[in-house]
Design an enzyme around this catalytic site. Structure first.
Site, short mmCIF file in Angstrom:
data_model
loop_
_atom_site.label_atom_id
_atom_site.label_comp_id
_atom_site.label_asym_id
_atom_site.label_seq_id
_atom_site.Cartn_x
_atom_site.Cartn_y
_atom_site.Cartn_z
N GLU A 195 -6.03 -0.59 -6.23
CA GLU A 195 -7.06 0.19 -5.55
C GLU A 195 -6.82 1.67 -5.85
O GLU A 195 -5.68 2.13 -5.89
CB GLU A 195 -6.98 -0.03 -4.04
N HIS A 250 0.83 -1.21 0.00
CA HIS A 250 0.00 0.00 0.00
C HIS A 250 0.86 1.26 0.00
O HIS A 250 1.90 1.30 0.66
CB HIS A 250 -0.89 0.04 1.25
#
Length: 334
Positions: free
Chosen positions: A109, A40
């Site tokens: 994402e 991330h």
């Protein structure tokens, strides 16, 4: 007979790099077979969130451990990273730690890519870009002086000079039939997550993977079937339930979180959910036998590599409890 493996999900959204590294080392000590780290830029929530750089962290984990398989679950090789950089970094990791490294990838994402100025495209475009990135990585690992003219990437006589002596397996994630079929056709492994209803796996995802494997002219046992199993185990049920609140975003619908780019907004949406909703994706129980029985459902479906994601703040406690009370029972099953 297909080897069954049990791993630990190192949640880089929740823990700082050194703390997370200690948990990865502890997972090996407690008998887990693998450690997979999220990748991330930004975590699911702003307050208390973390986002250490996965590839650097894997190098540190490899240096601190001896036998575990380690990899990403999942990395996006299409926006933040040029696929050639992913190919180079995992070739280096594979050279440093032969037969221990896995490259796990997915389509990404919005919250990890859009903050860097990416105009987040529709799913069809993301998937096409992803497929091309996988092709680029494979070519760079198998050829020298690669020239490539794609729709999204161009290479001009590019070479990865330090290739590992044994190939780094590529695991591909998929949550819909098209991506899952592609994972079966192009991947050495398939990655999905638990808690979405048995019919989705038995009627949609697993048949799609098998179709892809057949198209690649391989056998089902040639592809590692990996699933992140979300578990909250504690001797206190209230604590096991409450632990899931940090991961409340998992209780949101795909429509609610699809285009959310800000961890502050993701956190606001998640915190509005009741605990019963944040817990619904997890196996929450104080009973080891209940955990084993519900995990066995995924083994019976055909998954061969179960990576356990625990939501609580005390991961050392989880690793000790699961290593002592759950893993021996699971190994006895297989």
């Amino acid at each position: 007979m297909t080897e069954i493996r049990f791993g630990y999900k190192a949640s880089n959204e929740q823990f700082a790099p050194t703390e997370l590294l200690n948990y990865g080392v502890m997972a090996e000590e407690q008998g887990f077979d693998s450690v997979f780290i999220s990748d991330h830029l930004q975590p699911w929530r702003h307050d208390g969130g973390h986002a250490p750089f996965a590839m650097t962290w894997l190098g540190a984990l490899g240096a601190r451990t001896e036998r575990i398989t380690m990899g990403t679950s999942v990395l996006t090789p299409t926006f933040r990273y040029h696929p050639a950089i992913v190919a180079q970094s995992f070739a280096t990791l594979g050279s440093l730690f032969p037969d221990r490294v896995v490259l796990g990838m997915g389509t990404g994402e919005a919250m990890n890519e859009a903050p860097l100025g990416v105009e987040w495209p529709e799913g069809k475009v993301r998937f096409a870009r992803f497929r091309e990135a996988v092709r680029v990585i494979k070519k760079l690992w198998s050829e020298d002086r690669v020239t490539f003219e794609g729709d999204y990437y161009q290479l001009d006589r590019a070479t990865i000079y330090d290739k590992p002596s044994t190939p780094v397996p590529i695991y591909l994630a998929g949550s819909g039939p098209a991506a899952t079929k592609y994972a079966g056709r192009a991947g050495d492994g398939y990655i999905t997550t638990s808690g979405k209803g048995a019919e989705l796996y038995t009627d949609t995802l697993l048949p799609a993977v098998r179709t892809g494997i057949e198209l690649s002219e391989r056998k089902p046992e040639d592809v590692d079937m990996m699933i992140e199993v979300k578990v909250s185990f504690d001797h206190d049920l209230e604590q096991a339930m409450e632990a899931t609140r940090f991961w409340g975003a998992l209780g949101l619908t795909p429509e609610q979180k699809h285009s959310v780019e800000d961890p502050v907004e993701m956190q606001r949406l998640a915190d509005a959910l009741p605990t019963e909703a944040t817990a619904k994706r997890f196996i929450v129980s104080t009973d080891p036998d209940e955990h084993v029985a519900r995990i066995k459902e995924y083994l019976d479906m055909g998954f061969t590599h179960l990576v356990f994601h625990a939501p609580g703040p005390d991961q050392a406690k989880f690793l000790k409890l699961y290593g002592e009370e759950i893993l021996p029972k699971l190994r006895a099953l297989v």
